[in-house]
Design a protein around this motif. Structure first.
Motif, mmCIF file in Angstrom:
data_model
loop_
_atom_site.group_PDB
_atom_site.id
_atom_site.type_symbol
_atom_site.label_atom_id
_atom_site.label_comp_id
_atom_site.label_asym_id
_atom_site.label_seq_id
_atom_site.Cartn_x
_atom_site.Cartn_y
_atom_site.Cartn_z
ATOM 1 N N LEU A 1 -51.635 -17.424 5.228
ATOM 2 C CA LEU A 1 -51.361 -18.485 4.261
ATOM 3 C C LEU A 1 -51.036 -17.912 2.887
ATOM 4 O O LEU A 1 -50.153 -18.407 2.180
ATOM 5 C CB LEU A 1 -52.571 -19.413 4.166
ATOM 6 C CG LEU A 1 -52.421 -20.656 3.276
ATOM 7 C CD1 LEU A 1 -51.393 -21.607 3.863
ATOM 8 C CD2 LEU A 1 -53.765 -21.363 3.116
ATOM 9 N N ARG B 1 -44.434 -17.244 3.382
ATOM 10 C CA ARG B 1 -43.902 -18.431 2.715
ATOM 11 C C ARG B 1 -43.715 -19.557 3.728
ATOM 12 O O ARG B 1 -43.654 -19.328 4.935
ATOM 13 C CB ARG B 1 -42.571 -18.114 2.020
ATOM 14 C CG ARG B 1 -41.440 -17.714 2.961
ATOM 15 C CD ARG B 1 -40.152 -17.511 2.177
ATOM 16 N NE ARG B 1 -39.065 -17.073 3.039
ATOM 17 C CZ ARG B 1 -38.310 -17.874 3.778
ATOM 18 N NH1 ARG B 1 -38.545 -19.178 3.777
ATOM 19 N NH2 ARG B 1 -37.341 -17.401 4.529
ATOM 20 N N ARG B 2 -43.622 -20.758 3.205
ATOM 21 C CA ARG B 2 -43.379 -21.905 4.075
ATOM 22 C C ARG B 2 -41.977 -21.837 4.682
ATOM 23 O O ARG B 2 -41.054 -21.281 4.079
ATOM 24 C CB ARG B 2 -43.516 -23.206 3.284
ATOM 25 C CG ARG B 2 -44.928 -23.497 2.804
ATOM 26 C CD ARG B 2 -44.951 -24.825 2.066
ATOM 27 N NE ARG B 2 -46.290 -25.165 1.610
ATOM 28 C CZ ARG B 2 -46.581 -26.268 0.927
ATOM 29 N NH1 ARG B 2 -45.618 -27.123 0.612
ATOM 30 N NH2 ARG B 2 -47.827 -26.498 0.559
ATOM 31 N N SER B 3 -41.840 -22.408 5.849
ATOM 32 C CA SER B 3 -40.525 -22.478 6.474
ATOM 33 C C SER B 3 -39.627 -23.424 5.689
ATOM 34 O O SER B 3 -40.079 -24.460 5.186
ATOM 35 C CB SER B 3 -40.638 -22.980 7.917
ATOM 36 O OG SER B 3 -41.429 -22.117 8.688
ATOM 37 N N THR C 1 -41.279 -16.118 6.876
ATOM 38 C CA THR C 1 -42.121 -17.303 6.928
ATOM 39 C C THR C 1 -43.471 -16.937 7.541
ATOM 40 O O THR C 1 -43.622 -15.876 8.149
ATOM 41 C CB THR C 1 -41.472 -18.413 7.761
ATOM 42 O OG1 THR C 1 -41.416 -17.995 9.139
ATOM 43 C CG2 THR C 1 -40.067 -18.732 7.276
ATOM 44 N N ARG C 2 -44.429 -17.819 7.372
ATOM 45 C CA ARG C 2 -45.743 -17.583 7.968
ATOM 46 C C ARG C 2 -45.635 -17.481 9.480
ATOM 47 O O ARG C 2 -46.316 -16.656 10.111
ATOM 48 C CB ARG C 2 -46.693 -18.715 7.581
ATOM 49 C CG ARG C 2 -47.009 -18.752 6.091
ATOM 50 C CD ARG C 2 -47.621 -20.061 5.652
ATOM 51 N NE ARG C 2 -47.760 -20.122 4.197
ATOM 52 C CZ ARG C 2 -47.960 -21.232 3.512
ATOM 53 N NH1 ARG C 2 -48.050 -22.397 4.143
ATOM 54 N NH2 ARG C 2 -48.067 -21.199 2.199
#
Length: 393
Positions: free
Chosen positions: A66, A70-72, A276-277
């Motif tokens: 987290l 980074r977020r998608s 992304t994560r």
């Protein structure tokens, strides 16, 4: 992280840290319990810190992911296991059994993908998503990794892997082929060029060398001067120690995955903060499936790798894909390939680390598609006429 010899000390450090984290937490809880059980004064801080350390040891990964991933983006494609392909098994004389899958139109020009060390053919999931509509893709697991069984004699030299590549190439049934290799996949491809020049000239339409090197990767990784000094007194013995203590290393790797230290190392060494994560989590989990003894034997093979002599005589078009912040194979290694392979082209992924083909998968796939269209000419154009030229699924 993708595994090259210079990263092995860090793999051990994260593993030993994981054992220390678990052991310290267990000891603190036990000290508190031992005093409590015999009705002696207890220190609640022992219990609190012990619980904190144990929770971190087993549940730290989601927090690390987290914090650093980074977020998608909306519509961002996710990495996922390869499914729906036609499975082939290729048996080699030394007992190796190679797992190969094919995707896409049977009569289309062929892209043959060779993945990086420590991972598997699942690395090419974006290639399948973007390119399988008009090319036939052959993806395979290197010996001892993924679903491929290793050899009886435990030999993992680059010459053996090049022979495996030649055997997989036979599945193309005479169709023109682009050989696409990432990291050790590129080393395997260049070794193949030196050992099988007649096959190269007869069937290979071009090479795509993604973030790879022309010599022992110790020489072209971040910190090369120190790596050269440490190769014989530290890196080579550490490879043998990893083979001998493979069960322990597997346990340490599992603990490193749970507490997040393996995820953090993967983020710092293999990416440039653009992943992304989900991509970070997927690539890190793949490392857990790799047998540490196989990984170490492959590293010993890399220490003997040298392909400088073959570069000037490569007769086919070559695309070199580099990454601006690659620590495992510095951009200078890609520049050397471009300078010494006749007519070679280069594409730079930026900002990107050694997994730049994941961080910038659309840019990478577009470069591969453009190069393939030019190498295959009218054959690829006819396949592209029936659908999108480049799919961004």
């Amino acid at each position: 992280m993708l595994l090259v010899p210079s990263t092995l000390p860090l793999l051990w450090l994260t593993g030993l840290f994981s054992l220390l984290l678990l052991g310290s937490g267990a000891w603190l809880v036990w000290e508190w319990y031992d005093n409590w059980a015999i009705h002696l004064p207890t220190n609640p801080r022992y219990l609190i810190w012990g619980i904190v350390l144990l929770v971190t040891a087993f549940l730290g990964r989601p927090l690390i992911t987290l914090l650093v991933g980074r977020r998608s983006r909306p519509g961002e494609a996710h990495m996922k296991p390869l499914t729906g392909g036609t499975v082939h098994r290729v048996v080699r004389p030394d007992g190796t059994q190679l797992h190969v899958e094919s995707f896409g139109p049977v009569q289309a020009p062929v892209l043959l993908f060779t993945h990086g060390w420590g991972l598997s053919s699942a690395e090419w999931c974006y290639a399948c998503q973007h390119l399988s509509e008009r090319y036939r893709l052959l993806v395979w697991d290197l010996r001892g990794l993924g679903q491929s069984a290793g050899p009886h004699d435990h030999q993992y030299g680059l010459d053996r892997m090049a022979g495996d590549l030649n055997a997989v190439l036979a599945l193309a049934d005479g169709q023109p082929v682009l050989l696409c290799g990432h990291s050790i996949g590129g080393m395997t491809t260049l070794t193949f060029c030196g050992l099988y020049p007649e096959v190269l000239a007869a069937q290979v339409a071009g090479l795509i060398l993604t973030q790879t090197t022309f010599t022992n990767p110790v020489q072209t990784a971040l910190g090369a001067p120190l790596n050269r000094v440490l190769q014989e007194p530290l890196l080579r013995p550490l490879c043998h120690l990893t083979i001998w203590l493979s069960p322990l290393v597997r346990v340490m790797s599992a603990l490193s995955l749970l507490n997040g230290s393996l995820t953090l190392a993967n983020h710092l060494l293999q990416f440039k903060g653009q992943e992304t994560r989900q991509q970070l989590g997927f690539t890190t989990a793949l490392l857990l499936w790799a047998n540490p003894a196989v990984v170490a034997r492959g590293m010993l093979g890399m220490l003997e790798y040298e392909a400088r002599a073959v570069l000037p005589v490569i007769p086919v078009p070559t695309l070199v894909i580099a990454a601006s912040s690659d620590r495992a194979t510095l951009p200078a290694a890609s520049a050397y390939l471009k300078a010494h392979i006749p007519g070679a082209e280069q594409v730079m992924l930026s900002p990107a680390g050694h997994m730049g083909l994941i961080e910038h998968h659309e840019v990478w796939a577009s470069a591969v598609d453009d190069f393939a269209m030019r190498c295959f000419g009218s054959v690829a154009s006819q396949n592209a006429a029936g659908g999108q030229r480049f799919s961004k699924r």
